[in-house]
Design a protein around this motif. Sequence first.
Motif, PDB file in Angstrom:
ATOM      1  N   GLY A 203      -6.058   2.908  -3.848  1.00 44.76           N
ATOM      2  CA  GLY A 203      -6.722   1.453  -3.753  1.00 44.76           C
ATOM      3  C   GLY A 203      -6.085   0.380  -2.698  1.00 44.76           C
ATOM      4  O   GLY A 203      -6.736  -0.135  -2.068  1.00 44.76           O
ATOM      5  N   LEU A 204      -4.653   0.461  -3.116  1.00 45.64           N
ATOM      6  CA  LEU A 204      -3.961  -0.419  -2.116  1.00 45.64           C
ATOM      7  C   LEU A 204      -3.937   0.077  -0.646  1.00 45.64           C
ATOM      8  O   LEU A 204      -4.289  -1.105   0.346  1.00 45.64           O
ATOM      9  CB  LEU A 204      -2.486  -0.587  -2.527  1.00 45.64           C
ATOM     10  CG  LEU A 204      -2.389  -1.370  -3.812  1.00 45.64           C
ATOM     11  CD1 LEU A 204      -0.854  -1.022  -4.192  1.00 45.64           C
ATOM     12  CD2 LEU A 204      -2.793  -2.618  -3.876  1.00 45.64           C
ATOM     13  N   LEU A 205      -4.004   1.229  -0.526  1.00 45.83           N
ATOM     14  CA  LEU A 205      -4.136   1.765   0.988  1.00 45.83           C
ATOM     15  C   LEU A 205      -5.482   1.531   1.618  1.00 45.83           C
ATOM     16  O   LEU A 205      -5.489   1.231   2.665  1.00 45.83           O
ATOM     17  CB  LEU A 205      -3.754   3.363   0.920  1.00 45.83           C
ATOM     18  CG  LEU A 205      -2.318   3.609   0.582  1.00 45.83           C
ATOM     19  CD1 LEU A 205      -2.029   5.233   0.573  1.00 45.83           C
ATOM     20  CD2 LEU A 205      -1.354   3.003   1.760  1.00 45.83           C
ATOM     21  N   VAL A 206      -6.482   1.907   0.732  1.00 46.51           N
ATOM     22  CA  VAL A 206      -7.912   1.525   1.191  1.00 46.51           C
ATOM     23  C   VAL A 206      -7.907  -0.008   1.458  1.00 46.51           C
ATOM     24  O   VAL A 206      -8.562  -0.486   2.507  1.00 46.51           O
ATOM     25  CB  VAL A 206      -8.846   1.867   0.233  1.00 46.51           C
ATOM     26  CG1 VAL A 206     -10.150   1.287   0.351  1.00 46.51           C
ATOM     27  CG2 VAL A 206      -9.008   3.281   0.023  1.00 46.51           C
ATOM     28  N   LEU A 207      -7.490  -0.781   0.505  1.00 46.74           N
ATOM     29  CA  LEU A 207      -7.501  -2.436   0.901  1.00 46.74           C
ATOM     30  C   LEU A 207      -6.723  -2.648   2.094  1.00 46.74           C
ATOM     31  O   LEU A 207      -7.451  -3.738   2.692  1.00 46.74           O
ATOM     32  CB  LEU A 207      -6.684  -2.970  -0.534  1.00 46.74           C
ATOM     33  CG  LEU A 207      -6.788  -4.545  -0.596  1.00 46.74           C
ATOM     34  CD1 LEU A 207      -8.236  -5.281  -0.204  1.00 46.74           C
ATOM     35  CD2 LEU A 207      -5.908  -5.152  -1.540  1.00 46.74           C
TER      36      LEU A 207
END
Length: 239
Positions: A203-207
């Motif tokens: 999720g952090l990488l997508v964000l």
Amino acid sequence: MWRKIYYSVLAAMYFGVVYVTHGSAAPVSISEPVVIRMMGQFGGKWKFLTIWNLLLQGLFFTICLLNDIIGTNEPNPKKTPIIRKVKDTLFTALAFPLSIFVGTTFWGIYAVDRELVFPKILDKYFPVWLNHVMHTNIMIFVLIEMAMNFRSYPKRKTGISILGVFMMCYLIWMHVIYHYSGVWVYPIFEVLNLPLRILFFVGLLVLIVVMYLIGEGLNNILWSNQIKAVKSNKAKKRH
């Protein structure tokens, strides 16, 4: 002249904060294990993405200063100096998305439960102004830079690849720290089981990729006329 002063102050501020936070180890005691974990052990303060970002911002604004001295800020120069190319690439691929990512994730988690990212006990060692320099100013000044100067975005694949490599390096570094110290850099990872931790990382990488796309979109809105002129000039050169 004011631009040179502005960039000099920003570069000095970020490098100064890195020096202060790295060079001033807080007194710790057995009764404050959170402080020991957050500020000591393997990796020291270099384990935090915030510190990596502060160094990056200091480097970026130093390059901005050099570009003002030996480069150019023209939207469509006849020949783009190397320093300008470095400045544009560093801002688009790292400086902007990383600052917005660090600021929004820090204050977002802080609003939910500050103990998961910045335990209250640390207030004794990090005053409010220093916390805002590390996690608020970083967003403000990259947004100002976005509005001040036109920059050419690289191909999306190139920009996101640079950002992805940087984030993967930090992710590996986090796991190296965990391997040698037995503790996670941020308390939030201690309350997540393995599946949730993986989802959180993804999720952090997508964000942060979303942050990159937001920067690209803002640049297209703010500098639409200049972008059209650059594209038109490239088309003429091809013919």
